[in-house]
Design a protein around this motif. Structure first.
Motif, PDB file in Angstrom:
ATOM      1  N   LEU A  43       0.822  -1.202   0.000  1.00  0.00           N
ATOM      2  CA  LEU A  43       0.000   0.000   0.000  1.00  0.00           C
ATOM      3  C   LEU A  43       0.856   1.251   0.000  1.00  0.00           C
ATOM      4  N   ARG A  44       1.888   1.257   0.829  1.00  0.00           N
ATOM      5  CA  ARG A  44       2.779   2.423   0.888  1.00  0.00           C
ATOM      6  C   ARG A  44       3.460   2.640  -0.461  1.00  0.00           C
ATOM      7  N   SER A  45       3.836   1.521  -1.103  1.00  0.00           N
ATOM      8  CA  SER A  45       4.475   1.645  -2.419  1.00  0.00           C
ATOM      9  C   SER A  45       3.496   2.212  -3.440  1.00  0.00           C
ATOM     10  N   ALA A  46       2.244   1.772  -3.348  1.00  0.00           N
ATOM     11  CA  ALA A  46       1.239   2.204  -4.320  1.00  0.00           C
ATOM     12  C   ALA A  46       0.930   3.684  -4.214  1.00  0.00           C
ATOM     13  N   VAL A  47       0.907   4.208  -2.993  1.00  0.00           N
ATOM     14  CA  VAL A  47       0.561   5.618  -2.805  1.00  0.00           C
ATOM     15  C   VAL A  47       1.795   6.505  -2.719  1.00  0.00           C
ATOM     16  N   GLY A  48       3.000   5.876  -2.779  1.00  0.00           N
ATOM     17  CA  GLY A  48       4.227   6.669  -2.793  1.00  0.00           C
ATOM     18  C   GLY A  48       4.558   7.313  -1.475  1.00  0.00           C
ATOM     19  N   THR A  49       4.354   6.592  -0.364  1.00  0.00           N
ATOM     20  CA  THR A  49       4.578   7.178   0.944  1.00  0.00           C
ATOM     21  C   THR A  49       5.978   6.879   1.452  1.00  0.00           C
ATOM     22  N   ASP A  50       6.898   7.797   1.280  1.00  0.00           N
ATOM     23  CA  ASP A  50       8.219   7.758   1.918  1.00  0.00           C
ATOM     24  C   ASP A  50       8.937   6.426   1.730  1.00  0.00           C
TER      25      ASP A  50
ATOM     26  N   SER B 131      12.079   4.509  -0.025  1.00  0.00           N
ATOM     27  CA  SER B 131      13.367   4.824  -0.626  1.00  0.00           C
ATOM     28  C   SER B 131      13.376   4.454  -2.103  1.00  0.00           C
ATOM     29  N   ASP B 132      14.052   5.292  -2.911  1.00  0.00           N
ATOM     30  CA  ASP B 132      14.148   4.993  -4.333  1.00  0.00           C
ATOM     31  C   ASP B 132      15.449   4.268  -4.672  1.00  0.00           C
ATOM     32  N   LEU B 133      16.147   3.790  -3.634  1.00  0.00           N
ATOM     33  CA  LEU B 133      17.339   2.992  -3.901  1.00  0.00           C
ATOM     34  C   LEU B 133      16.952   1.745  -4.686  1.00  0.00           C
TER      35      LEU B 133
ATOM     36  N   LEU C 100      16.342  -9.299   6.682  1.00  0.00           N
ATOM     37  CA  LEU C 100      15.737  -9.213   5.357  1.00  0.00           C
ATOM     38  C   LEU C 100      14.381  -8.523   5.416  1.00  0.00           C
ATOM     39  N   SER C 101      13.609  -8.833   6.452  1.00  0.00           N
ATOM     40  CA  SER C 101      12.285  -8.224   6.600  1.00  0.00           C
ATOM     41  C   SER C 101      12.396  -6.707   6.741  1.00  0.00           C
ATOM     42  N   ARG C 102      13.299  -6.265   7.614  1.00  0.00           N
ATOM     43  CA  ARG C 102      13.441  -4.822   7.829  1.00  0.00           C
ATOM     44  C   ARG C 102      14.050  -4.130   6.617  1.00  0.00           C
ATOM     45  N   PHE C 103      14.998  -4.795   5.952  1.00  0.00           N
ATOM     46  CA  PHE C 103      15.638  -4.187   4.784  1.00  0.00           C
ATOM     47  C   PHE C 103      14.650  -4.035   3.637  1.00  0.00           C
ATOM     48  N   ARG C 104      13.850  -5.050   3.391  1.00  0.00           N
ATOM     49  CA  ARG C 104      12.887  -4.990   2.290  1.00  0.00           C
ATOM     50  C   ARG C 104      11.796  -3.954   2.554  1.00  0.00           C
TER      51      ARG C 104
ATOM     52  N   PRO D 273      12.393  -1.576  -0.864  1.00  0.00           N
ATOM     53  CA  PRO D 273      11.707  -2.626  -1.627  1.00  0.00           C
ATOM     54  C   PRO D 273      12.230  -2.813  -3.045  1.00  0.00           C
ATOM     55  N   ASN D 274      12.981  -1.844  -3.561  1.00  0.00           N
ATOM     56  CA  ASN D 274      13.469  -1.948  -4.938  1.00  0.00           C
ATOM     57  C   ASN D 274      14.869  -2.546  -5.033  1.00  0.00           C
ATOM     58  N   VAL D 275      15.432  -2.938  -3.894  1.00  0.00           N
ATOM     59  CA  VAL D 275      16.760  -3.556  -3.891  1.00  0.00           C
ATOM     60  C   VAL D 275      16.606  -5.069  -3.887  1.00  0.00           C
ATOM     61  N   ASP D 276      17.286  -5.723  -4.803  1.00  0.00           N
ATOM     62  CA  ASP D 276      17.254  -7.186  -4.907  1.00  0.00           C
ATOM     63  C   ASP D 276      18.419  -7.745  -4.097  1.00  0.00           C
ATOM     64  N   LEU D 277      18.093  -8.404  -2.970  1.00  0.00           N
ATOM     65  CA  LEU D 277      19.120  -9.002  -2.128  1.00  0.00           C
ATOM     66  C   LEU D 277      19.230 -10.482  -2.497  1.00  0.00           C
ATOM     67  N   ARG D 278      20.317 -10.839  -3.154  1.00  0.00           N
ATOM     68  CA  ARG D 278      20.522 -12.209  -3.637  1.00  0.00           C
ATOM     69  C   ARG D 278      21.253 -13.025  -2.570  1.00  0.00           C
ATOM     70  N   ILE D 279      20.599 -14.069  -2.087  1.00  0.00           N
ATOM     71  CA  ILE D 279      21.106 -14.849  -0.966  1.00  0.00           C
ATOM     72  C   ILE D 279      21.730 -16.159  -1.447  1.00  0.00           C
ATOM     73  N   HIS D 280      22.936 -16.439  -0.972  1.00  0.00           N
ATOM     74  CA  HIS D 280      23.587 -17.723  -1.223  1.00  0.00           C
ATOM     75  C   HIS D 280      23.961 -18.324   0.128  1.00  0.00           C
TER      76      HIS D 280
END
Length: 291
Positions: free
Chosen positions: A78-85, A87-89, A110-114, A118-125
């Motif tokens: 919802l926050r992403s949809a309405v553009g509420t604060d 990060s654009d990283l 991972l939960s807090r980082f995402r 939300p636009n950062v892809d964290l690739r886990i190995h």
């Protein structure tokens, strides 16, 4: 119930320990306990069994965990949809860790980082813990969750997140492998199951050397999780970090030995190349990690 309550609950689900969760969340254990009690009152059911170590989710707690995850996901969308604060990283980071580290630290991080990025892809190995530091040194990983080595390479920076004792473990039943009292043991005759390499192997080698003992090495394996399984099968005595033991499904089939002197505990945290820490994506993950 507030969104923060759901985040607190998921942190408890990740750590299954009031004391550790209170440190991570920067609140007292008593405050966290009262907050959990209020959540249970609101839900109308017990969410955790507290008289076990680690704590255990009840059936109601498991249902509430799914609800909390879905609710926070919906809120983020919802926050992403309405553009509420938000990060654009954007971009990607590669993180390497052991399977145990993914259980113990990665879920909450991972939960807090995402939520923040939300636009950062964290690739886990995932893989052997002994490979963590070499991976970040070689550039195969941007950041790793690892135990801090005795000598940290000069080009790396480490951020501690937790400490884990290093334990001697034996089969639960008394057998020829290991008597009940370690003080009466001829350690040169004890079959040992040890990691092939890495910090745990270095420290147990040092322990035997300081005692003037030539160890009887029965098996050398890759990964601490396999050590717990082999010890549970009764083939020998092993040495593993406490975090590995707590997360192992075989933990009930082994016992911790009171061995003196104790091995030096692990300091576990994030490790990255110092020259990369100025990069925005890595800096964002570094700042998200709770000390």
């Amino acid at each position: 119930m507030e969104y923060k309550d759901l985040q607190v609950f998921l942190s408890l689900c990740s750590l299954l320990h009031l004391g550790k969760a209170s440190q991570q969340l920067h609140m007292s254990a008593s405050t966290l306990s009262r907050r959990l009690a209020r959540m249970e009152e609101a839900v109308g059911a017990q969410l955790f069994v507290r008289d076990t170590s680690p704590m255990q989710l009840t059936a109601a707690g498991e249902q509430f965990r799914l609800h909390a995850e879905q609710t926070l996901l919906d809120w983020q969308q919802l926050r992403s949809a309405v553009g509420t604060d938000i990060s654009d990283l954007a971009g990607s980071l590669t993180l390497y860790c052991s399977v145990t580290a993914s259980y113990s630290f990665l879920a909450d991080l991972l939960s807090r980082f995402r939520e923040k990025y939300p636009n950062v892809d964290l690739r886990i190995h995932t893989g052997d813990a002994a490979e963590s530091i070499p991976r970040v040194e070689s550039g195969e990983a941007d950041v790793v969750i690892a135990a801090r080595p005795d000598q940290l390479p000069a080009e790396l920076t480490f951020k501690s997140m937790a400490s884990s004792p290093l334990l001697f473990i034996a089969p639960r039943s008394v057998s020829s492998v290991m008597p009940m009292n370690p003080a009466d043991t001829d350690w040169s005759q004890v079959p040992m199951v040890l990691s092939e390499s890495g910090l745990a192997r270095t420290r147990v080698n040092r322990w035997f050397e300081s005692a003037g003992i030539e160890p009887h090495i029965y098996a050398q394996v890759s990964g601490n999780e396999a050590i717990v399984s082999m010890v549970a099968l009764g083939v020998g005595v092993g040495v593993v970090p406490e975090l590995v033991l707590k997360n192992s499904p075989m933990s009930g089939r082994v016992r911790v030995l009171n061995v003196q002197p104790e091995l030096e505990p692990f300091s576990i945290g994030l490790c990255a190349r110092t020259q990369s820490l100025h990069e925005p994506l890595l800096q964002a993950l570094w700042q998200t990690a709770v000390v």
